[in-house]
Write a protein that holds these residues in place. Sequence first.
Motif, short mmCIF file in Angstrom:
data_model
loop_
_atom_site.label_atom_id
_atom_site.label_comp_id
_atom_site.label_asym_id
_atom_site.label_seq_id
_atom_site.Cartn_x
_atom_site.Cartn_y
_atom_site.Cartn_z
N ARG A 1 -15.01 4.03 21.13
CA ARG A 1 -15.05 4.58 22.49
C ARG A 1 -13.75 5.28 22.85
O ARG A 1 -13.77 6.35 23.45
CB ARG A 1 -15.35 3.48 23.50
N GLU B 1 -16.10 -1.14 18.14
CA GLU B 1 -16.75 -0.37 19.21
C GLU B 1 -15.72 0.11 20.23
O GLU B 1 -15.80 1.24 20.72
CB GLU B 1 -17.82 -1.22 19.89
N TYR B 2 -14.75 -0.74 20.55
CA TYR B 2 -13.68 -0.36 21.47
C TYR B 2 -12.91 0.85 20.92
O TYR B 2 -12.68 1.82 21.64
CB TYR B 2 -12.75 -1.55 21.71
#
Length: 72
Positions: free
Chosen positions: A64, A60-61
């Motif tokens: 993003r 997810e990091y």
Amino acid sequence: MSTAVTPTEDDPTLVLLTVEEAARRLRIGRTMCFALIRTGELESIDVGRLRRVPAGAPAEYVARRRAARRAA
């Protein structure tokens, strides 16, 4: 004869990772990983006195970061 299976950082059944495992997945150092956690960029939770990173948080990091780069 029995063989013991120990979970590794590539084990898809892991729900939580240690900070070191998360850092290895991101190919960054432990100190940088803690810095990302401290700033809130990388999700983590407390489990007693331990700090753990949800298994999906590194991906997810990265997602993003990639989205932010495309938007810039």
